[in-house]
Design a protein around this motif. Structure first.
Motif, PDB file in Angstrom:
ATOM      1  N   ARG A   1      -3.799 -29.546 -50.261  1.00 43.11           N
ATOM      2  CA  ARG A   1      -2.634 -29.678 -49.386  1.00 43.11           C
ATOM      3  C   ARG A   1      -2.928 -30.583 -48.197  1.00 43.11           C
ATOM      4  O   ARG A   1      -2.038 -31.304 -47.730  1.00 43.11           O
ATOM      5  CB  ARG A   1      -2.198 -28.298 -48.902  1.00 43.11           C
ATOM      6  CG  ARG A   1      -1.552 -27.450 -49.986  1.00 43.11           C
ATOM      7  CD  ARG A   1      -1.186 -26.078 -49.479  1.00 43.11           C
ATOM      8  NE  ARG A   1      -0.549 -25.283 -50.516  1.00 43.11           N
ATOM      9  CZ  ARG A   1      -0.215 -24.003 -50.395  1.00 43.11           C
ATOM     10  NH1 ARG A   1      -0.472 -23.377 -49.245  1.00 43.11           N
ATOM     11  NH2 ARG A   1       0.363 -23.361 -51.383  1.00 43.11           N
TER      12      ARG A   1
ATOM     13  N   LEU B   1      -2.440 -34.194 -49.222  1.00 40.77           N
ATOM     14  CA  LEU B   1      -1.113 -34.662 -49.586  1.00 40.77           C
ATOM     15  C   LEU B   1      -0.488 -35.601 -48.548  1.00 40.77           C
ATOM     16  O   LEU B   1       0.069 -36.641 -48.929  1.00 40.77           O
ATOM     17  CB  LEU B   1      -0.190 -33.469 -49.853  1.00 40.77           C
ATOM     18  CG  LEU B   1      -0.426 -32.734 -51.170  1.00 40.77           C
ATOM     19  CD1 LEU B   1       0.501 -31.531 -51.291  1.00 40.77           C
ATOM     20  CD2 LEU B   1      -0.223 -33.667 -52.357  1.00 40.77           C
ATOM     21  N   PRO B   2      -0.516 -35.276 -47.246  1.00 41.18           N
ATOM     22  CA  PRO B   2       0.112 -36.199 -46.277  1.00 41.18           C
ATOM     23  C   PRO B   2      -0.472 -37.610 -46.293  1.00 41.18           C
ATOM     24  O   PRO B   2       0.301 -38.584 -46.378  1.00 41.18           O
ATOM     25  CB  PRO B   2      -0.108 -35.490 -44.938  1.00 41.18           C
ATOM     26  CG  PRO B   2      -0.219 -34.052 -45.296  1.00 41.18           C
ATOM     27  CD  PRO B   2      -0.939 -34.022 -46.598  1.00 41.18           C
TER      28      PRO B   2
ATOM     29  N   ALA C   1      -2.053 -39.051 -48.737  1.00 45.38           N
ATOM     30  CA  ALA C   1      -1.742 -39.640 -50.042  1.00 45.38           C
ATOM     31  C   ALA C   1      -0.294 -40.116 -50.080  1.00 45.38           C
ATOM     32  O   ALA C   1       0.009 -41.198 -50.605  1.00 45.38           O
ATOM     33  CB  ALA C   1      -2.004 -38.624 -51.148  1.00 45.38           C
ATOM     34  N   ALA C   2       0.624 -39.322 -49.513  1.00 45.92           N
ATOM     35  CA  ALA C   2       2.031 -39.723 -49.467  1.00 45.92           C
ATOM     36  C   ALA C   2       2.217 -40.968 -48.613  1.00 45.92           C
ATOM     37  O   ALA C   2       3.015 -41.860 -48.950  1.00 45.92           O
ATOM     38  CB  ALA C   2       2.883 -38.577 -48.924  1.00 45.92           C
ATOM     39  N   LEU C   3       1.488 -41.055 -47.522  1.00 49.43           N
ATOM     40  CA  LEU C   3       1.587 -42.233 -46.653  1.00 49.43           C
ATOM     41  C   LEU C   3       1.082 -43.479 -47.370  1.00 49.43           C
ATOM     42  O   LEU C   3       1.707 -44.547 -47.299  1.00 49.43           O
ATOM     43  CB  LEU C   3       0.785 -42.008 -45.371  1.00 49.43           C
ATOM     44  CG  LEU C   3       0.783 -43.164 -44.367  1.00 49.43           C
ATOM     45  CD1 LEU C   3       2.206 -43.487 -43.920  1.00 49.43           C
ATOM     46  CD2 LEU C   3      -0.099 -42.830 -43.161  1.00 49.43           C
TER      47      LEU C   3
ATOM     48  N   ALA D   1       1.057 -43.934 -50.602  1.00 47.35           N
ATOM     49  CA  ALA D   1       2.039 -44.271 -51.630  1.00 47.35           C
ATOM     50  C   ALA D   1       3.228 -45.004 -51.029  1.00 47.35           C
ATOM     51  O   ALA D   1       3.733 -45.982 -51.599  1.00 47.35           O
ATOM     52  CB  ALA D   1       2.501 -42.991 -52.341  1.00 47.35           C
ATOM     53  N   LEU D   2       3.671 -44.562 -49.841  1.00 49.57           N
ATOM     54  CA  LEU D   2       4.788 -45.229 -49.177  1.00 49.57           C
ATOM     55  C   LEU D   2       4.429 -46.672 -48.833  1.00 49.57           C
ATOM     56  O   LEU D   2       5.225 -47.595 -49.054  1.00 49.57           O
ATOM     57  CB  LEU D   2       5.169 -44.465 -47.911  1.00 49.57           C
ATOM     58  CG  LEU D   2       6.289 -45.074 -47.058  1.00 49.57           C
ATOM     59  CD1 LEU D   2       7.576 -45.171 -47.865  1.00 49.57           C
ATOM     60  CD2 LEU D   2       6.513 -44.246 -45.790  1.00 49.57           C
TER      61      LEU D   2
END
Length: 291
Positions: free
Chosen positions: A5, A8-9, A11-13, A15-16
């Motif tokens: 968890r 995740l932040p 990784a999301a950044l 990906a963006l």
């Protein structure tokens, strides 16, 4: 799990930022997804999505005198996903089907609808017979897995049948919502595939990836291979229909409340159905259509 968890932040950044680097490809992918949806998918699906919802609302999914298992199999085969999941859920609530049996049936009662296969797939391939091959292959594969299963009833309370007018307008409203969701998902996965296309040069590998992710885009990409390798294109598309795509998996699991499904088993069953569907499609293309 806590470590995952925390990852995740960032990784999301990342990906963006990655997709921001490929804005033109993302925009082109969304446009292509909208074209596929408007020209091929929605015209062949909307009417039947409303009709299927209306049937389920008025009958609760039980088509007497057919058994619950045959009812959910028939509705899933004729109406496509996620109708099979909706019927399984309602039958569990009414006691017509045990939750354990519903979970076992679930992978094999949710496939591409004949409206999509005869209409969209046949149109994309430029040969309506391919739609027939895909439907028969998918139906045979699902039947071999589903029909030998034994099912039993369990305790439950009958569901109230709504007024016909309420059922009709409710079906229309849910059909519109469903089509909007389908269009959004096709556009989302189309954008993802458009970005990945710059990294995957082989047409066959790209079509296989598309079939694994989302059946609408997967069918379109398989159709692109049809001129060069018709049998291989139909075989790959047949596997995609049996597998259904990760996009459809999320739709199926999202409608479930009382039915608990082990996703690992669900994936294994869908992969087995896809493989058998591909075998049937190969035989039909080789020995019936002559491809």
């Amino acid at each position: 799990m806590p470590k995952l968890r925390r990852l995740l932040p960032p990784a999301a950044l990342l990906a963006l930022l990655f997709f921001l680097w490929h804005v033109p490809a993302v925009a082109e992918g969304v446009r292509a997804g909208m074209v596929v949806s408007a020209v091929s998918v929605l015209p062949s699906l909307f009417f039947f999505a409303v009709a299927a919802d209306l049937i389920v609302s008025l009958t609760g999914g039980s088509l007497h005198p057919l058994s619950p298992k045959l009812s959910v199999f028939l509705l899933g085969a004729l109406c496509g996903f996620p109708v099979g999941a909706v019927v399984c859920e309602r039958m569990c609530e009414s006691g017509a089907l045990a939750k354990r049996d519903a979970a076992r049936l679930l992978p094999f009662v949710n496939g591409a609808s004949p409206a999509f296969l005869f209409g969209a797939a046949g149109s994309l391939f430029g040969d309506r017979r391919i739609g027939t091959v895909l439907f028969l292959s998918q139906l045979a594969a699902a039947a071999l897995f589903c029909l030998p299963m034994r099912t039993e009833r369990c305790g439950g309370r009958p569901q109230a049948v709504p007024h016909a007018a309420d059922a009709f307008f409710g079906a229309v409203d849910r059909g519109v919502q469903s089509m909007l969701r389908v269009t959004a998902l096709i556009c989302l996965f189309s954008a993802l595939l458009a970005v990945l296309r710059s990294y995957i040069r082989a047409d066959a590998a790209f079509a296989a990836l598309a079939a694994l992710l989302e059946i609408g885009n997967g069918t379109a990409r398989c159709a692109d291979l049809f001129t060069m390798a018709p049998c291989s294109a139909a075989l790959l598309c047949a596997f995609g229909c049996g597998w259904s795509g990760l996009c459809v998996h999320t739709q199926i699991l999202s409608v479930l409340k009382s039915v608990k499904v082990r996703y690992s088993r669900f994936l294994l069953c869908k992969a087995a159905e896809g493989a058998l569907c591909a075998i049937f499609a190969f035989c039909l293309c080789k020995f019936v259509l002559g491809y």
